[in-house]
Scaffold this motif. Structure first.
Motif: not given
Length: 282
Positions: A257-273
């Motif tokens: 998502y945008g500037p973040f690349v993780m392995n799972h959606r919940h990790e993206l949510d945490k990056a945004m938070r």
């Protein structure tokens, strides 16, 4: 150069597409967040002699979970980040950024009489490295070794590159994700370059002229993904320049998502938070 049974063939051709990023910077972009270029995720080409196309640059923004490699053909870029790094790269220079758990940075363009021409690559980090410490490094043109072919040359930014004759060089960037290797190939009219390469992922992006890759023509703005093999044969009737990208796939899930690349959606949510809360980099 006569192809052999181990010569790598073009198995897929991809075309860059016009896009915009940062403060209205016009770019040619090619990306695959489904793992088709693993460990590479994205290639952006910035190239214009019109300052309005790029002068807004890339104001302060975050990243997590990737490495970026920026390489300047002409013009320049000034980098600043929350770690206190501040530096400028110009023609032939590169900058490598390991974002790890988080980095906030800006990249602002500089121009010369030709305008600006540069590339940025995104490489995916393995899951074990997604939350590692962020680091940054500049590499100057004079640090990058060269291989010479028949009316052709290769400048190694990172990883090992070797000719079929056995000559080899190691680029100064030795910590590219996925055992990555990146180089800049230049072929004069009638030039040939024969390389030994065993990487699982091998990509050729042509950004000037036209290149023959083991018998398949690859034009400006096209990226060729190559089949398995041991030899890479490049030639050009008119002259060409290309980026060569090699590496080993992580084979892990990719969530982007945008500037973040993780392995799972919940990790993206945490990056945004974390970014909203001001804890991305802590």
């Amino acid at each position: 150069m006569a192809p052999t049974s181990t010569t790598r063939q073009v198995e897929r051709l991809l075309n860059t597409q016009p896009s915009q990023d940062g403060d209205g910077v016009k770019i040619q972009r090619l990306h695959d967040f489904a793992g088709g270029l693993d460990p590479f995720l994205m290639l952006d080409e910035l190239g214009s002699d019109r300052p309005d196309d790029y002068i807004g640059g890339f104001p302060s923004h975050p990243h997590r979970g990737i490495q970026t490699l920026t390489y300047v053909i002409h013009g320049g870029l000034t980098h600043e980040d929350h770690l206190g790094h501040s530096s400028t790269i110009r023609s032939g220079d590169a900058q490598w950024m390991h974002t790890g758990r988080g980095i906030i940075h800006s990249e602002m363009p500089l121009t010369d009489h030709k305008g600006l021409h540069a590339f940025q690559l995104w490489l995916n980090l393995a899951a074990r490295d997604k939350l590692s410490e962020a680091t940054y490094r500049d590499v100057r043109a004079e640090e990058m070794p060269e291989l010479v072919g028949s009316h052709a040359s290769l400048t190694a930014l990172g990883g090992r590159w070797q000719t079929l004759a056995g000559d080899s060089v190691d680029g100064p960037l030795a910590r590219l994700a996925g055992q990555g290797a990146v180089s800049h190939a230049r072929l004069d009219a009638g030039g040939e370059l024969a390389l030994a390469n065993h990487a699982t992922t091998l990509l050729v992006y042509v950004f000037a002229g036209s290149l023959d890759v083991a018998g398949t023509p690859v034009g400006k703005g096209q990226l060729a993904r190559l089949s398995a093999g041991e030899e890479l044969l490049l030639s050009s009737a008119e002259g060409a320049q290309a980026l060569l990208l090699a590496g080993e796939p992580h084979g892990e899930p990719i969530a982007h998502y945008g500037p973040f690349v993780m392995n799972h959606r919940h990790e993206l949510d945490k990056a945004m938070r974390d970014y909203r809360d001001g804890t991305l980099t802590s």
